[in-house]
Enzyme design. Sequence first.
Site, mmCIF file in Angstrom:
data_model
loop_
_atom_site.group_PDB
_atom_site.id
_atom_site.type_symbol
_atom_site.label_atom_id
_atom_site.label_comp_id
_atom_site.label_asym_id
_atom_site.label_seq_id
_atom_site.Cartn_x
_atom_site.Cartn_y
_atom_site.Cartn_z
ATOM 1 N N LYS A 1 34.250 37.169 33.118
ATOM 2 C CA LYS A 1 34.939 37.251 34.407
ATOM 3 C C LYS A 1 36.426 37.324 34.152
ATOM 4 O O LYS A 1 36.910 36.824 33.126
ATOM 5 C CB LYS A 1 34.649 36.008 35.253
ATOM 6 C CG LYS A 1 34.858 36.224 36.721
ATOM 7 C CD LYS A 1 33.645 36.901 37.316
ATOM 8 C CE LYS A 1 33.685 36.987 38.818
ATOM 9 N NZ LYS A 1 32.340 37.251 39.349
HETATM 10 N N1 GLU Z 1 31.480 40.445 40.822
HETATM 11 C C1 GLU Z 1 30.066 40.638 40.923
HETATM 12 C C2 GLU Z 1 29.318 39.352 40.602
HETATM 13 O O1 GLU Z 1 29.872 38.271 40.717
HETATM 14 C C3 GLU Z 1 29.582 41.854 40.140
HETATM 15 C C4 GLU Z 1 29.862 41.814 38.671
HETATM 16 C C5 GLU Z 1 29.539 43.117 37.939
HETATM 17 O O2 GLU Z 1 29.039 44.048 38.547
HETATM 18 O O3 GLU Z 1 29.822 43.162 36.743
HETATM 19 O O4 GLU Z 1 28.166 39.361 40.283
#
Ligand code: GLU
Length: 419
Positions: free
Chosen positions: A109
């Site tokens: 993240k």
């Molecule tokens: N931000 C989204 C999540 O928390 C998608 C992450 C992604 O597609 O890599 O799952």
Amino acid sequence: MITEIAKGNAYDVALENFDTAADAMELDNDIREMIKYPERVLMVTVPVRMDNGHIHRFEGYRVQHSMVRGPAKGGIRYHPQVTLDEVKALATWMTWKCAVVNIPFGGAKGGITCDPKHMSLRELERMTRRYTSAILPLIGPERDIPAPDVYTNSQTMAWIMDTYSMTKGYPIPGVVTGKPISLGGSLGRNEATGRGVFYTIQCACEHLNIPLDHATVAVQGFGNAGSITAQLLHSAGAKVIAVSDSTGCVYSKNGLDIPELIHMKALCGHVQGFPESEPISAAELLALKCDILVPAALENTIRADNASAVKAKIIAEAANGPLNPAADRILEGKGVFVIPDILCNAGGVTVSYFEWVQDEQHLFWEAQDVYDRLERVMKTAFREVLKVQQDRKVPMRIAANMLGIGRVAEAVQLRSIYP
Ligand code: GLU
């Protein structure tokens, strides 16, 4: 510990949830040591020339929690409350999430502490490009693939893709997912999180014998995930009686006209003042008598102090980490069926995986193909989590963590330790 959590440290929650599941699985201590903590943490300074000519220094992060099962994967968040601990928690949850839906990714993240609502498009572009160049050594289609999260979108991904490609000297669409379609994005990615939430709600309703076309719903948070979940539930005949965003909540006992509300939000930027609705407070929304409550905003929304007021039969966690462990215990006692975040909102990253596969093959799928594959992945994962819940007699969150952590543990055991 409890006071820390009451203050809302998401990383404490992530660690506590890990320990609860690892204990229930009697997971070997050496394996725990290897998979519990982030593999890499990067903190970066992001100086940006603002439109007024002055330089503002932002703080950014990229955390790679795990690369055991594949490249690290996870979104990038722009929000005033972003902290390193929050990004570490979100990266940890990405690892278990990818494992629960069994896609070959680890977890990551990123985030920048900033207030995107008060920045111009040009400022956002300059900040995104500078942040991209700061995290450049970490990212790439084979190692770590960012995507949208809170207050980032396909335009943000286009800037990241361009910055990365310009540095390498050739176009590399696979470095991000959630891109615009014209740059190698996938059909169905924009609505994938909400669509995945919808599929898991269908499964939960079936399991609990609640007819979805007569169900009542309250949705907290009306961004990408919340609005699309509301839209799909509305189309399926459910009555969405309340919706909130960061500016206020609207309620109608006869059900809100969701397509109209989405239209108004796009035009005015808020849901407040929607015709034929009455304003209610955020606390009232969470306490509404309804079948399904969808927290679709940020972490730590439902806690010890407001969980007992919840009257919904199902909580579908479209957000990451909206319930803390104290809330989990209270809701479990009340018999509320929780579809945990790492299962419920995994549709986004699942279609991100489809996008990455399409980019790698330079071959693109039709929307219906994406929806069908997504439905299969989400419903299979739901069944698998439910089986653990029933076999091991644990709450759904622990069951989902056991499934995800178990898959990562198996992979790390097979790879063993280097050197
Ligand atoms: N931000 C989204 C999540 O928390 C998608 C992450 C992604 O597609 O890599 O799952």
